[in-house]
Motif scaffolding. Structure first.
Motif, PDB file in Angstrom:
ATOM      1  N   UNK A  43       0.950  -1.267  -0.147  1.00 41.25           N
ATOM      2  CA  UNK A  43      -0.289  -0.054  -0.091  1.00 41.25           C
ATOM      3  C   UNK A  43       1.128   1.447  -0.066  1.00 41.25           C
ATOM      4  N   UNK A  44       0.463   2.171  -0.952  1.00 39.76           N
ATOM      5  CA  UNK A  44       1.458   3.791  -0.725  1.00 39.76           C
ATOM      6  C   UNK A  44       0.169   4.748  -0.393  1.00 39.76           C
ATOM      7  N   UNK A  45       1.081   5.819   0.748  1.00 40.97           N
ATOM      8  CA  UNK A  45      -0.287   6.176   1.464  1.00 40.97           C
ATOM      9  C   UNK A  45       0.530   7.922   1.367  1.00 40.97           C
ATOM     10  N   UNK A  46      -0.265   8.489   0.577  1.00 35.96           N
ATOM     11  CA  UNK A  46       0.512   9.776   0.389  1.00 35.96           C
ATOM     12  C   UNK A  46      -0.306  11.266   1.259  1.00 35.96           C
ATOM     13  N   UNK A  47      -1.676  10.561   2.702  1.00 34.13           N
ATOM     14  CA  UNK A  47      -2.114  12.047   2.538  1.00 34.13           C
ATOM     15  C   UNK A  47      -2.448  11.312   4.379  1.00 34.13           C
ATOM     16  N   UNK A  48      -2.477  12.951   4.792  1.00 30.23           N
ATOM     17  CA  UNK A  48      -2.976  12.408   5.931  1.00 30.23           C
ATOM     18  C   UNK A  48      -3.991  12.070   6.372  1.00 30.23           C
ATOM     19  N   UNK A  49      -5.231  12.233   5.813  1.00 33.91           N
ATOM     20  CA  UNK A  49      -6.528  11.817   6.505  1.00 33.91           C
ATOM     21  C   UNK A  49      -6.567  10.200   6.020  1.00 33.91           C
ATOM     22  N   UNK A  50      -5.206   9.415   5.854  1.00 36.99           N
ATOM     23  CA  UNK A  50      -5.572   8.128   5.094  1.00 36.99           C
ATOM     24  C   UNK A  50      -6.313   7.406   6.663  1.00 36.99           C
ATOM     25  N   UNK A  51      -7.078   6.147   6.615  1.00 42.18           N
ATOM     26  CA  UNK A  51      -7.313   5.649   8.564  1.00 42.18           C
ATOM     27  C   UNK A  51      -5.855   5.293   9.469  1.00 42.18           C
ATOM     28  N   UNK A  56       6.321   1.084   8.046  1.00 40.35           N
ATOM     29  CA  UNK A  56       5.904   2.852   7.133  1.00 40.35           C
ATOM     30  C   UNK A  56       7.297   3.317   6.973  1.00 40.35           C
ATOM     31  N   UNK A  57       7.165   3.271   5.329  1.00 37.50           N
ATOM     32  CA  UNK A  57       8.726   4.063   5.654  1.00 37.50           C
ATOM     33  C   UNK A  57       8.255   4.433   3.980  1.00 37.50           C
ATOM     34  N   UNK A  58       9.418   5.809   3.418  1.00 37.11           N
ATOM     35  CA  UNK A  58       9.409   6.664   2.599  1.00 37.11           C
ATOM     36  C   UNK A  58      10.014   5.351   1.773  1.00 37.11           C
ATOM     37  N   UNK A  59       9.558   5.529   0.144  1.00 35.32           N
ATOM     38  CA  UNK A  59      10.133   4.716  -1.120  1.00 35.32           C
ATOM     39  C   UNK A  59      11.681   4.486  -0.547  1.00 35.32           C
ATOM     40  N   UNK A  60      12.984   5.628  -0.741  1.00 30.95           N
ATOM     41  CA  UNK A  60      13.948   4.867  -0.239  1.00 30.95           C
ATOM     42  C   UNK A  60      14.662   4.361   0.754  1.00 30.95           C
ATOM     43  N   UNK A 100      10.551  -8.696   9.105  1.00 28.26           N
ATOM     44  CA  UNK A 100      10.537  -9.610   9.669  1.00 28.26           C
ATOM     45  C   UNK A 100       9.657 -10.332   8.660  1.00 28.26           C
ATOM     46  N   UNK A 101       9.534 -11.359   7.663  1.00 29.30           N
ATOM     47  CA  UNK A 101       8.817 -11.779   6.928  1.00 29.30           C
ATOM     48  C   UNK A 101       7.558 -11.564   7.536  1.00 29.30           C
ATOM     49  N   UNK A 102       6.372 -10.357   6.632  1.00 33.14           N
ATOM     50  CA  UNK A 102       4.872 -11.231   6.960  1.00 33.14           C
ATOM     51  C   UNK A 102       4.583 -10.165   7.394  1.00 33.14           C
ATOM     52  N   UNK A 103       5.547  -8.643   7.995  1.00 39.65           N
ATOM     53  CA  UNK A 103       5.074  -8.375   8.338  1.00 39.65           C
ATOM     54  C   UNK A 103       4.232  -6.829   7.861  1.00 39.65           C
ATOM     55  N   UNK A 104       2.987  -6.338   7.791  1.00 45.10           N
ATOM     56  CA  UNK A 104       2.588  -5.131   6.521  1.00 45.10           C
ATOM     57  C   UNK A 104       3.158  -4.373   6.775  1.00 45.10           C
ATOM     58  N   UNK A 105       3.631  -3.568   5.506  1.00 48.70           N
ATOM     59  CA  UNK A 105       4.649  -3.042   5.392  1.00 48.70           C
ATOM     60  C   UNK A 105       3.723  -1.606   4.297  1.00 48.70           C
ATOM     61  N   UNK A 106       3.888  -0.453   5.320  1.00 46.74           N
ATOM     62  CA  UNK A 106       2.929   0.356   3.745  1.00 46.74           C
ATOM     63  C   UNK A 106       4.378   2.076   3.526  1.00 46.74           C
ATOM     64  N   UNK A 107       3.963   1.887   2.438  1.00 49.77           N
ATOM     65  CA  UNK A 107       5.405   3.118   1.548  1.00 49.77           C
ATOM     66  C   UNK A 107       4.635   4.128   1.928  1.00 49.77           C
TER      67      UNK A 107
END
Lengths: 257, 257
Positions: free
Chosen positions: A2-10, A52-56, A66-73
């Motif tokens: 998932x990519x998250x670009x908005x501070x309004x994201x839940x 959660x991390x920036x693209x870089x 760890x494998x299987x942890x949900x990751x959010x760009x």
């Protein structure tokens, strides 16, 4: 991913709530900001809920998560929002609060730091980091002390919560239990008639209480201690910062430093 | 007495500019926030340009401010604006920057703390306050170190700038001058092959260098010192906060504490 670009994201709203104690208690998680802390959590086997991390940052560090942890760009803007600072590194993790119960009557050895009503989160975090560096076995946060998982405490601890016991507790119970188990308990006071810390022989088993920035430790605790210690001051400063005083006492009282 | 209710007032704008180094340099003044600091400035005979306080603080403290200093009553909102914080006490003073020149070749005694590229203002202020409490004669701020009159430094110093020498200087010149005058100069390093600080006998005349939060002190300085000291760490923490390390070293190296 998932990519998250908005501070309004839940998700972003939920992570932001972890800056408050209420939010952390309801969710039973807290945030780590920066790769150094995330890496410490990986090494310690903490339970991860999200990274959660920036693209870089994601490109650089995802292989080590760890494998299987949900990751959010996330965007740089979202990173700033989650961090609550202007220059975050750009990688975060949400991990579980530890679920520890700890009975002080089982403590028979080690050096223990007891924090009585220390309100500044930077001081609390720095004291825990210093206790780690001095080889203490644990830190107990008594009433009035800043919450150990508040963002500024977590930043100042630098990962030490993964290295030693960090507990909430009733300091009266702790002092009674340590005393019953034959560990001396030292208080600290801004009182020239107290005992100089230089006159205490270093050891590996004791309790040390440091108290509130303005008022010092409580009178009730001061009466229960084995001795109350004083750091003689030579200049015109009226007092030391509580984290500095704690650091000087810890490194002087623990043998081996 | 003038009453100021708006952040758009020209005085308020001028005071706000003193939060920046450029503003302080242009005006040759800086701000003190809170009665403790204002009182220290009164005791030290500092040159006052103005006192600003809420009605309540003015009533309490104006009698103790030097006669003839321009006084401005400000609203709680203006106080917050000037302080840059949400909970100021509500009394401020604008005082002159000290105008000191100081030739290190004239230094023949005392303990001197040299700050090499210490960037965090809270660390710089706390180190100066701790040097005061340890009985140091002065602190020299080398290149890269936070400006001593930045608001966060002033807050953390707690008035110690009125108790000991606080100077800007070229640390290379200082180390050369102290060495030429037979004062040992100790560096500090995060390096287990350096000398343990426990193995240095306490004295009253020496220089001590503490360095940048991340990189430590510069290699050029490290090569000039009498010895470089290390604080042995026992736990898993990788390092100490620089103000804590400085505090432990200062109180250990100065005799009499």
């Amino acid at each position: 991913m998932d990519r998250i670009l908005s501070n309004q994201n839940s998700h972003v709203k939920a992570w932001s709530k972890l800056a408050t104690k209420k939010g952390r208690q309801e969710n039973r998680t807290y945030l780590l900001d920066g790769w150094h802390l995330v890496e410490e959590a990986v090494k310690a086997g903490a339970k991860f809920h999200a990274v959660m991390a920036t693209e870089e940052q994601m490109a650089e560090h995802l292989p080590d998560v760890p494998h299987g942890v949900p990751a959010f760009e996330i965007s740089a803007e979202v990173a700033k929002h989650i961090a609550g600072t202007n220059t975050p590194q750009g990688i975060f993790a949400e991990i579980s609060l530890p679920d520890k119960t700890f009975n002080p009557s089982y403590v028979h050895d080690g050096a223990w730091l007891l924090l009585d009503n220390i309100q500044d989160p930077g001081n609390v975090g720095t004291l825990i980091r210093t206790a780690d560096a001095a080889g203490f076995k644990g830190v107990v946060l008594g009433a009035g002390t800043a919450d150990v998982f508040a963002p500024k405490v977590v930043r100042a601890m630098q990962g030490s919560q993964f290295h030693l016991e960090v507990l909430n507790g009733d300091l009266n119970e702790w002092v009674d239990a340590l005393t019953a188990n034959n560990l001396p308990v030292y208080g600290s006071q801004l009182n020239e008639s107290a005992k100089s810390y230089r006159d205490v022989e270093a050891s590996t088993q004791f309790g040390l209480i440091v108290g509130n920035e303005g008022q010092g430790m409580s009178d009730v605790l001061a009466e229960k201690t084995t001795a109350n210690l004083y750091i003689p001051l030579q200049g015109q400063a009226e007092s030391l910062n509580v984290a500095i005083a704690g650091g000087i006492l810890m490194f002087s009282l623990v043998s081996g430093n």
